[in-house]
Design an enzyme around this catalytic site. Sequence first.
Site, mmCIF file in Angstrom:
data_model
loop_
_atom_site.group_PDB
_atom_site.id
_atom_site.type_symbol
_atom_site.label_atom_id
_atom_site.label_comp_id
_atom_site.label_asym_id
_atom_site.label_seq_id
_atom_site.Cartn_x
_atom_site.Cartn_y
_atom_site.Cartn_z
ATOM 1 N N HIS A 1 67.069 52.998 43.201
ATOM 2 C CA HIS A 1 66.482 54.028 42.361
ATOM 3 C C HIS A 1 66.334 53.561 40.910
ATOM 4 O O HIS A 1 65.313 53.795 40.272
ATOM 5 C CB HIS A 1 67.375 55.270 42.443
ATOM 6 N N HIS B 1 62.130 64.062 42.953
ATOM 7 C CA HIS B 1 63.511 64.529 43.084
ATOM 8 C C HIS B 1 63.677 65.001 44.524
ATOM 9 O O HIS B 1 64.043 66.145 44.785
ATOM 10 C CB HIS B 1 63.825 65.633 42.071
#
Lengths: 611, 224, 78, 78
Positions: free
Chosen positions: A68, A119
């Site tokens: 990430h 998200h």
Amino acid sequence: MTVQSSPPAPSSVPPVDTVERAAATPDETQPHAALGLRDEEYARIRDILGRRPTEAELAMYSVMWSEHCSYKSSKVHLRRFGDTTTEAMRARLLAGIGENAGVVDVGDGWAVTFKVESHNHPSYVEPHQGAATGVGGIVRDIMAMGARPVAVMDALRVGPLDAPDTARVLPGVVSGVGFYGNCLGLPNIGGEVVFDPSYAGNPLVNALCVGVLRHEDLHLAFASGAGNKIVLFGARTGLDGIGGVSVLASETFAEDTGRKKLPSVQVGDPFAEKVLIECCLELFGGGLVVGIQDLGGAGLSCATSELASAGDGGMHVDLDAVPLRAADMTAAEILSSESQERMCAVVTPENVDAFMAVCRRWDVTATVIGEVTDGDRLRITHHGETVVDVPPRTVAHDGPVYERPYARPEWQDALQADTVAGRPRPSTPDEIAGQIRALVASPALAPRTWVTEQYDRYVRGNTAAATPADAGVVRVDEAGGRGVAVSIDANARFCQLDPRVGAQLALAESMRNVASSGAVPVAVTDCLNFGSPEDPAVMWQFAEAVAGLADACAALGLPVTGGNVSFYNQTGSTAILPTPVVGVLGILEDVARAVPHGFGAPGDAVWLLGE
Amino acid sequence: MSRIGVITFPGTLDDVDAARAVRYAGAEAVSLWHDDADLRGVDAVVVPGGFSYGDYLRAGAIAARSPVMGPVVEAGRAGMPVLGICNGFQILCEAGLLPGALVRNDGLRFVCREVGLRVEADTAWTSAFTVGQQITVPLKSGEGRYVADAATLDALEAEGRVVFRYTEPAPNGALRDIAGISSADGRVVGLMPHPEHAIDALTGPGTDGLGLFTSVLRELTAAA
Amino acid sequence: MARVIVDVLPKAEILDPQGQAVARAMGRLGVAGVADVRQGKHFELEVDDSVGDAELEHIAGTLLANPVIEEWVVRRVS
Amino acid sequence: MARVIVDVLPKAEILDPQGQAVARAMGRLGVAGVADVRQGKHFELEVDDSVGDAELEHIAGTLLANPVIEEWVVRRVS
Ligand SMILES: Nc1ncnc2c1ncn2[C@@H]1O[C@H](COP(=O)(O)OP(=O)(O)O)[C@@H](O)[C@H]1O
């Protein structure tokens, strides 16, 4: 958990894993695998440091070297965006890829910054809070450029409308996006809602934010000038969102006092963020900020290492100064906490008092937690001991880079060969009526008002177009009437059939939407949602999509200014459809001349353009 | 020039819009801060919409108790024109300047939509309209359902203090479709929909909302 | 018929923006002596005597509270 | 330090759409035997021992609850 008093006094100080101790105990085993680090990555950290990492260092490297934060599987492909961007395409860019968000000159001294971010996983675990904090995160990215956030958009993908879990996920996500954006006072000017079985166990929540600034207000994230202070401001730091790093905590704390397994969800406080926005703008306006960085994923680990590695010196941070919300937090926990609504600024010593005064006016907690130092080390202390001493670049930028194997999947040919040509066609009136009914009843075509009615699109009084328009249009400059149009699009089924062309079609659709609102498209942001990069078929889809998008951007002369990669979107071993979401920004010299959506007056001619 | 104050609390969102509406109507907009101890000599006050203090406790509850509201309540009781929009309406009710309360929409969801309103009373903020006139303005709120006990509702209706009613069944379940009410003297008005978002056809459904601001301006210049 | 109360609060390690907003407001409003506030939900149920404790626990943990971020207490009051 | 709980509920005559929604959801999920649900707020305060009952009542009735629409109960638990 007190709000007014000073940080809770440590009642049982756990043994601190200092740099000194790490050097003296080279053989102590560390849970690097549980933190997601591969053996060779762990070995590299030991190489860099010339010793084993401390617990706090291990926490920092593990979050910063995660997929990430480090883009370790995508980096080699994303370079293509840079390689295909010409000087001419860059002409309007005041900041591009690599900054918190790209910044585009829109004329008359105005600039616009915009970016989309995912998200996804948090929105599956806790739809409302996951989606809410997704909006909060992208808004802080925009603030960190020195801009005032002025609009948001959301591209949503969930399972079929009648899948049981969709009833949990979709309403939660929509209420979360609305709750956060509405409470922040940002008009929602558009988005998408797409239903497909591949998202049933892995919804996609992509949030986009647009911000406006004057050229001279551009702020970049760097910490320079020895003696300058590092100020942490906004919410207190708590145990939320620590997730993975709780592995370390459970080793540190004895069984009886042990932390429960900490949830990796964060709870958003949009009110705190609204106040933070106004506070930041006043700080920028007063010239009180040298550099600024938002705290998102990876919290202080990310903010300190990125600020330090982008600057010209080292940095010292004292964790004892960080205002905490929970007692006895370890250094690793403080560094990895993903508590929301926090920012980190670099401030010259003579401006610290003025900085604090602005924060007090907005009732925002602000604390000097360190300073820029000579040299090139990031040194972090806790309870008076050094717990981190690293070259910041090795944390923030020099993470591992992988050339993952990729291969066109065998099933691709069969999938492409399976065209509608062989399908039965309706022939009787009944069959045709049946198909029409099926289409009309399809969630894919249903109005989106159930979603859009939960979003404020009027606030700030600058929205010239939002739902049901093709692109959202906001006025940037009330006096001059200048504005921007933004659209966000993807068709993942096309991408499944041909990821290269599919990504190009997403760009084309987004660009058409912007153009048909009357704006001139000038820049692109993207959010690349894919399955596991360890699956060669997924990696192929990714490589193809990036190449296709980069080439199309080059052909159209539009630079990609920033974006986000989200891998590991899959249920078991089944990946989602490849979903490269593309946002296009266009400029309108006069928003009053934006082209409205739908037919105008009776008697107007209707033209069909194109083939 | 008439000076109309626009209050900003932490979490206020529509203060820029309210100030713009005041300017469009031809008055000077004066920013008032939640911590101010006085009203800086303004002739009227707008309490704008938003989520003051996040609306976490109850919409408007904390803002109603902030320093600037002391002088607002006092001036409002003495006849100064005060307009509460959305969160501002909630604040005026919480502060006791207007009766009743605003609670969660009966559908439990935030509702953002253009609504029709019927102007039912001639007040300091509606004199530019004719009674019975219908206007269109945006409504955007999660806690916009007006409630009060039956006696209060009867009294409001009997005294001509229901200023705005939704022309369709109230999208939030407001009792008797009430969208806005006034004080007994018609100087203090609160409503859930947002007239300040209907002052320019470019950014709103039309310009109907401007009437509230031109009304008060007329009132103020007539008095001067 | 029994009367059952379920109180739901955000987990201790989870941010409680509502409680914090109230606590700060108290300070500003001159209410002294309140050190901390947490805000949650309070449910009062009327249930048949046939509904057992395990079922109540189930109702609380699936419908009334969100186990990811909240904790709860169930008690019968009559 | 004392711990004080304040429970706030909508007055009986005020429609409680949240409680009703919960009650309906129970039916849908096949939970039988719950006749009625009311939903309110639950506050837990940490207060100095100096804060008396009258003051607590005042905090509850002027800030934590709105007497126009809500009723409340204050209790000290420690
Ligand atoms: N998740 C969402 N958030 C905000 N706006 C949305 C969302 N989904 C759809 N919209 C808006 O609703 C309108 C209709 O959407 P859609 O049916 O996808 O239209 P189209 O097929 O023309 O793209 C568009 O203006 C779009 O921006």
